[in-house]
Design a protein around this motif. Sequence first.
Motif, PDB file in Angstrom:
ATOM      1  N   LYS A 143       0.834  -1.202   0.000  1.00 58.64           N
ATOM      2  CA  LYS A 143       0.000   0.000   0.000  1.00 58.64           C
ATOM      3  C   LYS A 143       0.873   1.258   0.000  1.00 58.64           C
ATOM      4  N   LEU A 171       1.215   4.234  -2.736  1.00 55.45           N
ATOM      5  CA  LEU A 171       1.003   5.636  -2.397  1.00 55.45           C
ATOM      6  C   LEU A 171       2.192   6.506  -2.808  1.00 55.45           C
ATOM      7  N   LEU A 201       1.848   7.099  -6.461  1.00 54.68           N
ATOM      8  CA  LEU A 201       0.789   8.095  -6.686  1.00 54.68           C
ATOM      9  C   LEU A 201       1.281   9.497  -6.368  1.00 54.68           C
ATOM     10  N   TYR A 202       2.019   9.621  -5.264  1.00 54.71           N
ATOM     11  CA  TYR A 202       2.555  10.928  -4.869  1.00 54.71           C
ATOM     12  C   TYR A 202       3.488  11.471  -5.944  1.00 54.71           C
ATOM     13  N   SER A 210       1.614  12.824  -8.755  1.00 55.03           N
ATOM     14  CA  SER A 210       0.601  13.831  -8.432  1.00 55.03           C
ATOM     15  C   SER A 210       1.052  15.271  -8.646  1.00 55.03           C
ATOM     16  N   PHE A 254      -0.164  16.109  -0.235  1.00 56.57           N
ATOM     17  CA  PHE A 254      -0.528  14.736  -0.551  1.00 56.57           C
ATOM     18  C   PHE A 254      -0.946  13.992   0.714  1.00 56.57           C
ATOM     19  N   CYS A 255      -0.182  14.183   1.793  1.00 57.30           N
ATOM     20  CA  CYS A 255      -0.505  13.499   3.050  1.00 57.30           C
ATOM     21  C   CYS A 255      -1.856  13.957   3.605  1.00 57.30           C
ATOM     22  N   GLN A 256      -2.136  15.238   3.506  1.00 55.52           N
ATOM     23  CA  GLN A 256      -3.432  15.742   3.969  1.00 55.52           C
ATOM     24  C   GLN A 256      -4.555  15.135   3.140  1.00 55.52           C
ATOM     25  N   GLU A 257      -4.335  15.045   1.858  1.00 55.85           N
ATOM     26  CA  GLU A 257      -5.350  14.494   0.952  1.00 55.85           C
ATOM     27  C   GLU A 257      -5.605  13.011   1.241  1.00 55.85           C
ATOM     28  N   GLN A 258      -4.543  12.278   1.575  1.00 57.13           N
ATOM     29  CA  GLN A 258      -4.656  10.833   1.784  1.00 57.13           C
ATOM     30  C   GLN A 258      -4.846  10.445   3.252  1.00 57.13           C
ATOM     31  N   LEU A 304      -2.539  10.807   5.738  1.00 55.05           N
ATOM     32  CA  LEU A 304      -1.304  10.172   6.198  1.00 55.05           C
ATOM     33  C   LEU A 304      -0.522  11.105   7.102  1.00 55.05           C
ATOM     34  N   PHE A 330       5.144   9.138   6.014  1.00 53.34           N
ATOM     35  CA  PHE A 330       5.186   9.101   4.556  1.00 53.34           C
ATOM     36  C   PHE A 330       6.573   9.474   4.026  1.00 53.34           C
TER      37      PHE A 330
END
Length: 91
Positions: free
Chosen positions: A6, A10, A13-14, A17, A24-28, A30, A35
Motif C-alpha cells: 500500500k 502511495l 501516486l505521490y 501527483s 498529498f498526506c493531507q489528501e490521503q 497520512l 510518509f
Amino acid sequence: MTHQEKMLQLVELYEESGLSQRAFCQEQGLKLSQFTYWIHKVRKEKQATSGFVQLSPPEPAAQLEVIYPNGVKVRLPARDLQLVSRLLHLY
C-alpha cells in the motif's frame, strides 16, 4: 494488500501527483513523517536494485598560473596553496 504494498503504491501516486508531500498526506490522511520515511525507503530500494549508481561529473580542476617577471609561466592546481605560496616567494 500488505502495508508495504500500500505504501509503495502511495509513493508512486505521490510522485505522479505533482503535489507537495504535505498536501498529498493531507489528501490521503497520512502522517507526514511516516510518509517521508516511506519515500526515502522506496527511493533507496530503487537505487539499490537498479544496478546503477548516479555519478556527478567531476568539477573542473581549478588552476592557477604564476607568471614571473622574466616571462616564465607555471601552471598548477589551485588546491595546493602551500606550493603557490612557495612559488610566489621564490622571486
